[in-house]
Design a protein around this motif. Structure first.
Motif, PDB file in Angstrom:
ATOM      1  N   ILE A  44       1.097  -1.379   0.342  1.00 49.21           N
ATOM      2  CA  ILE A  44      -0.162  -0.277   0.074  1.00 49.21           C
ATOM      3  C   ILE A  44       0.910   0.754  -0.002  1.00 49.21           C
ATOM      4  CG2 ILE A  44      -2.037   1.173   1.442  1.00 49.21           C
ATOM      5  CD1 ILE A  44      -2.544  -1.457   2.267  1.00 49.21           C
ATOM      6  N   ILE A  45       1.367   1.304   0.917  1.00 54.38           N
ATOM      7  CA  ILE A  45       3.120   2.295   0.961  1.00 54.38           C
ATOM      8  C   ILE A  45       3.918   2.837  -0.721  1.00 54.38           C
ATOM      9  CG2 ILE A  45       4.549   3.176   2.011  1.00 54.38           C
ATOM     10  CD1 ILE A  45       3.837   1.617   4.897  1.00 54.38           C
ATOM     11  N   MET A  46       4.272   1.600  -1.245  1.00 51.40           N
ATOM     12  CA  MET A  46       4.655   1.664  -2.289  1.00 51.40           C
ATOM     13  C   MET A  46       3.413   2.334  -3.313  1.00 51.40           C
ATOM     14  SD  MET A  46       7.980   1.056  -2.137  1.00 51.40           S
ATOM     15  CE  MET A  46       8.041   1.034  -3.721  1.00 51.40           C
ATOM     16  N   VAL A  47       2.691   2.003  -3.673  1.00 52.07           N
ATOM     17  CA  VAL A  47       1.695   1.819  -4.584  1.00 52.07           C
ATOM     18  C   VAL A  47       1.197   3.688  -4.449  1.00 52.07           C
ATOM     19  CG1 VAL A  47      -0.637   2.290  -5.205  1.00 52.07           C
ATOM     20  CG2 VAL A  47       0.109  -0.022  -4.792  1.00 52.07           C
ATOM     21  N   ALA A  48       0.998   4.105  -2.867  1.00 49.79           N
ATOM     22  CA  ALA A  48       0.542   4.982  -3.188  1.00 49.79           C
ATOM     23  C   ALA A  48       2.691   6.131  -2.935  1.00 49.79           C
ATOM     24  CB  ALA A  48       0.234   5.620  -1.294  1.00 49.79           C
ATOM     25  N   ILE A  49       3.657   5.713  -2.526  1.00 49.04           N
ATOM     26  CA  ILE A  49       4.802   6.600  -3.194  1.00 49.04           C
ATOM     27  C   ILE A  49       4.102   6.531  -4.389  1.00 49.04           C
ATOM     28  CG2 ILE A  49       7.052   6.649  -3.079  1.00 49.04           C
ATOM     29  CD1 ILE A  49       7.264   5.447  -0.128  1.00 49.04           C
ATOM     30  N   ILE A  50       3.871   5.355  -5.275  1.00 52.41           N
ATOM     31  CA  ILE A  50       4.549   5.452  -6.786  1.00 52.41           C
ATOM     32  C   ILE A  50       3.060   6.013  -7.822  1.00 52.41           C
ATOM     33  CG2 ILE A  50       3.936   3.897  -8.589  1.00 52.41           C
ATOM     34  CD1 ILE A  50       6.330   1.740  -7.112  1.00 52.41           C
ATOM     35  N   ALA A  51       1.879   6.460  -6.795  1.00 55.17           N
ATOM     36  CA  ALA A  51       1.043   6.993  -7.520  1.00 55.17           C
ATOM     37  C   ALA A  51       1.177   8.096  -7.719  1.00 55.17           C
ATOM     38  CB  ALA A  51       0.049   6.695  -6.959  1.00 55.17           C
ATOM     39  N   LEU A  52       1.651   8.700  -6.103  1.00 52.55           N
ATOM     40  CA  LEU A  52       1.322  10.312  -5.984  1.00 52.55           C
ATOM     41  C   LEU A  52       2.746  10.795  -6.627  1.00 52.55           C
ATOM     42  CD1 LEU A  52       1.730  11.205  -1.870  1.00 52.55           C
ATOM     43  CD2 LEU A  52       0.664  11.809  -4.186  1.00 52.55           C
TER      44      LEU A  52
END
Lengths: 336, 309
Positions: A44-52
Motif C-alpha cells: 500500500i505504501i509503495m503504491v501510494a508513493i508511486i501514484a503520488l
C-alpha cells in the motif's frame, strides 16, 4: 475404465477450474499470494508513493505542455507521448520515476518470499502437501508479477485518461501501442528486480539480509555503477590523434559497459519507445546520418532498436530465476 | 500379518563427515502407532524428512505404501500427513482460512473443503476459535490446528514430529487421547517421534529406540526391556514381619538366585530367572511372615537412563 475415459475427455477442460470445482493448487497459491500482497502495508505504501510521484510528474508535464509543442518538430505528431517524458527540471518525468521506483516495488514484493515462510514454519507445512516444489517459487513470482502488471497498467492508463481529459486530444493508435509497449518493458524491468530479490530470499535466511542485499545491488547500479564506468572511461580516453575507428570503438565499449546495468537497459528502451525521433542508441557516423529523413521511426523500427535491451532484461530475469530454482529445488526443508 | 506401510532400507544421511542417520532398517505396519524415541539430535527429524522426500538420503531408500519417497514425493505426500515439530501458520489468516488453504492445495474443491474444515475444527475442539487469526492462538491451539490440518487430506499415515513439546500436561493428555482415537477409529497409521518416554509408553504399540543415528532396539515395550536387559539380573525385594537370620541363607540356596543382600530392612534378591513364586513360598514357610514382595521390571525409564544419558 469408464471413469478413466471420462477423465480423459474432461482433461481438456482442466486448465484452472475443472468440472468438479477443484481449483488447481498452483492457482490456489497464486490467489493467496496476490491477496497477501494487496493486504500488506508495504505494498500500500509503495503504491501510494508511486501514484503520488506519477501524478506529480503528470502535473509538471501538463504545465509545460504549451512550451514543449513547437511547430516543425519531427515529434510533433507524437505529443501525447510527451506526457510520459516531459519535465521542467523540478520533477522528473513519469518514465524516470518508474525507472527509479519500479525496482523498489519489485524488491519490496520479493525480498521475503521464501525466507519468511521458512522462519514462520509454514514452508515445511506447505511442502508436505502434494504439490511440486517449484509451484511455490513460480506462484510467488507469478503473483507478484500480476500485481505489478495490474498496477502499472492501471497507472499508465490513468495518466493517459487524465491527459486525455486535460489536453483534450486523443492519442493515435501508434502512440497508444507505444504506451502499451513501454508499460510492458517496465513490467519486464520490475520483473528482473523481483526475481533478484526472490533469489536473495532463497539464499539468505533472514528477510532483513535479503532486503539489504537487494537494495545494495539496486544502489550499486543506480548510483555507483555509472561513476565507475566514468572512471574507466577517463582512464581509457583515446588520444586526440586517434583514428575514427578507435574513437568509435571506445565509445561503443563504454556504452556496452553502461548497458550491464539493468536501469540503463530500461531507460534506453523507454526513451526509444516514447521518443520516436530516437533512431539509434549508439554513436552514428556522418555517413549513416547522411540522407536520413528527419522523421520519427515507426513502432516496428523502434521495437527493432530496443530488441537487444529487452532480450538483455529478460535474460537477466531468467538467470536470477534459474539460480533461485536451482538452489531451492534440492534443498532440505526443515521446520524453522 | 498386516501390510507394511513404511519401509526404510539401509537409510543413511550424512552431512559432511557427520552421520545423522546410519543404515537404518525399519518397517511400520498398517494401523499401528509407532513411537520413535530418542534424545534430541538422534536423527529422528532427519529420518522423518527423508520419509516425506523433503531431503534426499545419502544411501538407501524409503518406501511408503510401495512408493519411493525420494523419486516420487508427490504420491507419498498425498497419503502422508505431516505435523512438523514447531508448526507455523499464516498469522494474518484465521484458523479456518489456514485449513482451507491446505485443503485446496490437496485439490479438494472449496465447498467440500469448508465442510471438512469445520468438521475437523470441531473434532480438535477449536470450533469457537475458527475465525480467530492464528497469530493469536496459543501453543496448544496451534498444535491442535496442526492436527486438524494433517487430517484434512484424509491421510493413510500421519507423522508427528515432537507434537507435544511446549504444551501443558492437560493439553498433552488431550492431544494424546485424540491421536489414540484417530488410530483406533479410522485405522490411521501413526508415526510419533518424541524424546518423552512416558508419552510414547502411553500410546504407542511399538517403539524404536534411536541413539546417534542408530536404531538400537525395536519392538513392543515389554519385549524391549527383555531384549535390552537379558543379560541382567531380575531383582525381587522381600520384606518380612519378623526378623529371621536364617532366611538370607535360605534364599541363597534357592535355584536361580545369584545374590542376596539386606538393605533398608528388605532382602534384595538378584535372580537369573523369574523365581518370585519360590521366593514367596520360602518366606512363608520360614514362618517369618511375608509382608511385602516386589518384582522390579525394567520400564522405559531404565532404558532411557541406560542409553540416553
Amino acid at each position: 475404465m469408464k471413469k478413466i475415459l471420462h477423465n480423459l475427455l474432461n482433461g481438456k477442460k482442466r486448465a484452472g477450474r475443472s468440472h468438479d470445482g477443484v481449483i488447481h493448487p498452483f492457482r490456489v497459491i497464486v490467489g493467496k499470494e496476490m491477496s497477501d500482497h494487496m493486504h500488506s502495508w508495504r505494498f500500500i505504501i509503495m503504491v501510494a508513493i508511486i501514484a503520488l510521484t506519477c501524478f506529480g510528474s503528470l502535473y509538471t508535464s501538463l504545465t509545460n505542455f504549451g512550451n514543449a509543442v513547437k511547430p516543425n518538430d519531427p515529434e510533433g505528431s507524437f505529443f501525447f507521448l510527451k506526457l510520459f517524458t516531459l519535465s521542467d527540471g523540478t520533477l522528473p518525468s513519469f518514465m524516470v520515476f518508474i525507472g527509479f521506483l519500479g525496482p523498489l516495488l519489485g524488491i519490496s514484493l520479493g525480498f521475503d518470499a521464501i525466507n519468511t515462510e521458512h522462519n514462520r514454519g509454514t514452508l515445511s507445512r506447505v511442502m508436505a502437501q502434494p504439490i511440486h516444489r517449484d509451484y511455490l517459487l513460480n506462484a510467488k513470482f507469478v503473483a507478484a508479477l500480476s500485481v505489478i502488471g495490474i498496477l502499472f497498467f492501471a497507472l499508465g492508463f490513468l495518466v493517459v485518461g487524465l491527459g486525455l481529459v486535460i489536453i483534450g486530444i486523443p492519442p493515435t493508435a501508434g502512440e497508444f501501442l507505444r504506451i502499451i509497449a513501454f508499460l510492458l518493458v517496465s513490467i519486464f524491468y520490475v520483473a528482473f528486480w523481483l526475481n533478484l530479490s526472490i533469489l536473495f530470499s532463497v539464499l539468505f535466511r533472514q528477510a532483513a539480509t535479503s532486503a539489504l542485499a537487494s537494495i545494495a545491488v539496486w544502489l550499486f547500479f543506480t548510483v555507483f555503477y555509472s561513476m565507475i564506468v566514468n572512471l574507466i572511461a577517463k582512464a581509457m580516453v583515446p588520444p586526440e590523434t586517434a583514428s575514427i575507428q578507435h574513437v568509435l570503438g571506445y565509445q561503443r565499449f563504454i556504452l556496452n559497459l553502461l548497458r550491464v546495468a539493468p536501469s540503463n537497459l530500461f531507460s534506453d528502451a523507454g526513451t526509444t519507445l516514447l521518443m520516436p525521433a530516437v533512431r539509434s542508441l549508439g554513436p552514428l557516423s556522418m555517413e549513416q546520418v547522411q540522407g536520413a529523413i528527419p522523421s520519427p521511426l515507426s513502432l516496428g523500427q523502434s521495437l527493432m532498436i530496443v530488441w537487444p535491451q529487452l532480450t538483455g532484461l529478460i535474460a537477466a530475469t531468467t538467470v536470477c530465476f534459474g539460480l533461485s530454482y536451482f538452489s531451492f529445488m534440492r534443498r532440505e526443508i526443515r521446520s524453522r | 500379518m498386516k501390510p507394511n506401510v513404511i519401509e526404510l532400507i539401509g537409510l543413511t544421511k550424512r552431512y559432511g563427515s557427520f552421520t545423522a542417520v546410519d543404515h537404518l532398517d525399519l518397517t511400520i505396519r498398517k494401523g499401528e502407532v509407532f513411537g520413535l524415541l530418542g534424545p534430541n539430535g538422534a536423527g529422528k527429524s532427519t529420518t522423518i524428512l527423508m520419509i516425506l522426500g523433503l531431503t534426499e538420503p545419502t544411501e538407501g531408500r524409503v518406501e511408503v505404501c510401495g512408493v519411493n519417497s525420494t523419486t516420487h514425493p508427490i504420491d507419498v505426500k498425498r497419503k502422508v500427513g505431516y505435523l512438523p515439530e514447531d508448526v507455523g501458520f499464516y498469522d494474518d489468516l484465521s484458523g479456518l482460512e489456514n485449513l482451507m488453504y491446505i485443503a485446496q492445495l490437496n485439490s479438494i474443491p472449496p465447498q467440500t473443503a469448508t465442510e471438512k474444515a469445520i468438521r475437523l475444527l470441531e473434532r480438535v475442539g477449536l470450533q469457537n476459535e475458527a475465525d480467530k487469526k492464528t497469530g493469536k492462538y496459543s501453543r496448544g491451539m496451534r498444535q491442535r490446528l496442526g492436527l486438524a490440518e494433517v487430517l484434512v487430506k484424509s491421510p493413510e499415515i500421519i507423522i508427528l514430529d515432537e507434537p507435544t513439546s511446549g504444551i501443558d500436561p492437560a493439553g498433552v493428555k488431550e492431544f494424546m487421547e485424540l491421536i489414540r482415537q484417530l488410530s483406533r477409529e479410522e485405522g490411521i497409521t501413526v508415526l510419533f517421534s518424541s524424546h518423552h518416554l512416558h508419552q510414547v509408553q502411553q500410546i504407542c504399540d511399538r517403539v524404536g529406540l534411536f541413539v546417534k543415528g542408530n536404531l538400537i532396539a525395536e519392538g513392543e515395550i515389554h519385549q524391549l526391556s527383555q531384549k535390552l536387559f537379558s543379560g541382567d539380573y531380575l531383582t525381587v525385594k522381600v520384606k518380612t514381619e519378623a526378623e529371621q537370620p536364617s532366611l538370607q541363607e535360605d534364599f541363597q540356596k534357592l535355584q536361580g538366585v545369584h545374590a542376596v543382600s539386606l538393605k533398608e530392612g528388605m532382602y534384595w534378591i538378584e535372580c537369573t530367572e523369574d523365581v518370585t513364586a519360590t521366593i514367596a513360598e520360602t518366606a512363608v514357610k520360614s514362618g517369618a511372615g511375608l509382608k511385602y514382595l516386589q518384582k522390579t521390571e525394567y520400564g522405559l525409564d531404565d532404558i532411557y537412563n541406560r542409553y540416553f544419558s
